[in-house]
Write an enzyme that holds these catalytic residues in place. Structure first.
Site, PDB file in Angstrom:
ATOM      1  N   SER A 159     -54.128 -20.917  96.350  1.00  0.00           N
ATOM      2  CA  SER A 159     -55.283 -21.811  96.531  1.00  0.00           C
ATOM      3  C   SER A 159     -56.100 -21.985  95.260  1.00  0.00           C
ATOM      4  O   SER A 159     -56.799 -22.987  95.093  1.00  0.00           O
ATOM      5  CB  SER A 159     -56.177 -21.316  97.662  1.00  0.00           C
ATOM      6  OG  SER A 159     -56.738 -20.052  97.366  1.00  0.00           O
ATOM      7  N   THR A 209     -56.746 -18.018 101.068  1.00  0.00           N
ATOM      8  CA  THR A 209     -58.151 -17.739 101.363  1.00  0.00           C
ATOM      9  C   THR A 209     -59.046 -17.698 100.125  1.00  0.00           C
ATOM     10  O   THR A 209     -60.274 -17.750 100.258  1.00  0.00           O
ATOM     11  CB  THR A 209     -58.292 -16.399 102.109  1.00  0.00           C
ATOM     12  OG1 THR A 209     -57.744 -15.349 101.303  1.00  0.00           O
ATOM     13  CG2 THR A 209     -57.587 -16.455 103.449  1.00  0.00           C
ATOM     14  N   ASP A 210     -58.466 -17.599  98.931  1.00  0.00           N
ATOM     15  CA  ASP A 210     -59.295 -17.417  97.734  1.00  0.00           C
ATOM     16  C   ASP A 210     -60.319 -18.525  97.546  1.00  0.00           C
ATOM     17  O   ASP A 210     -61.424 -18.269  97.041  1.00  0.00           O
ATOM     18  CB  ASP A 210     -58.415 -17.325  96.482  1.00  0.00           C
ATOM     19  CG  ASP A 210     -57.740 -15.978  96.341  1.00  0.00           C
ATOM     20  OD1 ASP A 210     -58.093 -15.052  97.105  1.00  0.00           O
ATOM     21  OD2 ASP A 210     -56.857 -15.838  95.478  1.00  0.00           O
ATOM     22  N   THR A 229     -51.540 -17.066 100.952  1.00  0.00           N
ATOM     23  CA  THR A 229     -51.012 -15.815 101.504  1.00  0.00           C
ATOM     24  C   THR A 229     -50.300 -16.033 102.826  1.00  0.00           C
ATOM     25  O   THR A 229     -49.248 -15.447 103.094  1.00  0.00           O
ATOM     26  CB  THR A 229     -52.159 -14.804 101.689  1.00  0.00           C
ATOM     27  OG1 THR A 229     -52.682 -14.442 100.414  1.00  0.00           O
ATOM     28  CG2 THR A 229     -51.686 -13.547 102.406  1.00  0.00           C
TER      29      THR A 229
END
Length: 338
Positions: free
Chosen positions: A69, A101-102, A16
């Protein structure tokens, strides 16, 4: 090698924080397109944010990968760990990894296990992409560079820095789909914070035993979460699919329905099966409950308690151990130290 200053290398992997509009135009969504240099250039006042750093020699930008990610693999992270170690051998004081961030809670733990150096390794990202009115990426990247350049961050293992909070990779989890305060360490809380650009460490963690980087493919490990009324049929399917190991996220402190116990025992006789909790916080119990399907019963049937690791992190450790050829007893010994 840079002398007389603290050098920080920033590796970008996508996510992101690096996402901008797609060719489809309005309504087409965003996708990872920016590299490390572009991300650093977007941070106001970064050159003066850390004494000893400057844009010409104190910061190195490396566009390492460019993907969401969820597309990262163990092989990507093993290659990244090798690059990080090379930077440390060349004199870098610290490293920042910028990604989506996932999967930060897993990728940061992979680096925590693979990198055997006291130098800070800091993973960061963003919850709001650069096309929004209030993207958090520049602030998170600035804070991550400050932590990576700080002598106070040495010896803490891999750290995750977002929203001016500093988390240990072994504890942190993403707990919200969109909030800038999505990352929490349920078991321990943040180990530190950024206050007016200064790193304040509240808790110093004990280093974990590192794992050698696997030299071949990392074998597949399944993550299976128990649900209310579970009849165990997924356990039988997992056993038939050829996984090299399994992590079972059980209820509470390590409990499953009694009707699933026989299938889990058969599975544990074939491959290493690690018992974690689906709660996301707290150590696995070992000796409290004694009913069929309790932690005592499952451990006696060969399942391996995960210690304080939640399911995703237990899967990371089990995968790396199996990638190094560990058998069930070696896996049991490694998790006994968690």
């Amino acid at each position: 090698m840079v002398t007389g200053r603290r050098m920080v290398t920033v590796f970008s992997l996508g996510g992101t924080i690096a996402s901008t509009g797609t060719p489809g135009g309005e309504g087409g969504g965003v996708a990872p397109r920016l590299g490390a240099k572009e991300l650093l250039d977007a941070v106001p006042g970064l050159d003066g944010a850390v004494p000893g750093l400057d844009g010409s020699g104190g910061l190195e930008a490396v566009a390492f990968r460019q993907c969401p990610s969820g597309d990262l693999t163990f092989e990507d992270l093993i290659a990244l760990a090798a690059e990080i170690n090379a930077r440390f051998e060349a004199g870098a004081a610290g490293v920042v990894v910028v990604q989506g961030t996932d999967t930060i809670e897993e990728t940061s733990f992979v680096l925590d296990l693979l990198i055997d150096a006291p130098n800070p390794v800091v993973v960061t990202g963003a919850m709001r992409n650069p096309t929004l009115a209030s993207p958090d990426g520049p602030a998170n990247l600035r804070a991550a560079v400050q932590v990576a350049a700080s002598p106070e961050a040495r010896g803490l293992g891999c750290l995750v820095v977002l929203n001016d909070e500093v988390h240990a990779a072994r504890f942190v989890s993403k707990t919200h789909t969109s909030s800038p305060a999505a990352f929490r360490s349920v078991a321990a809380g943040p180990v530190g914070r950024l206050v007016e650009g200064r790193l304040r460490i509240a808790v110093r963690t004990t280093p974990l035993a590192t794992v050698p980087p696997p030299t071949g493919p990392v074998p597949p490990v399944a993550l299976l979460t128990m649900g209310f009324g579970d009849d165990g049929r997924l356990i039988e399917q997992v056993a038939a699919l050829g996984y090299a190991g399994v992590v079972v996220e059980a209820f509470g402190g390590g409990h499953v329905p009694a009707r699933t116990v026989a299938a889990l025992e058969r599975l544990a006789a074939a491959v290493p099966v690690v018992l974690a909790s689906r709660t996301g916080g707290g150590d696995m119990l070992r000796t409290t409950y004694g009913f069929p399907g309790s932690e005592r019963d499952l451990i006696a049937r060969g399942l391996i308690p995960s210690g304080f690791l939640d399911g995703p992190k237990a899967r990371v450790l089990l995968s790396l151990l199996l990638g190094n050829g560990a058998g069930t007893e070696q896996v049991r010994t490694a998790f006994a130290g968690i």
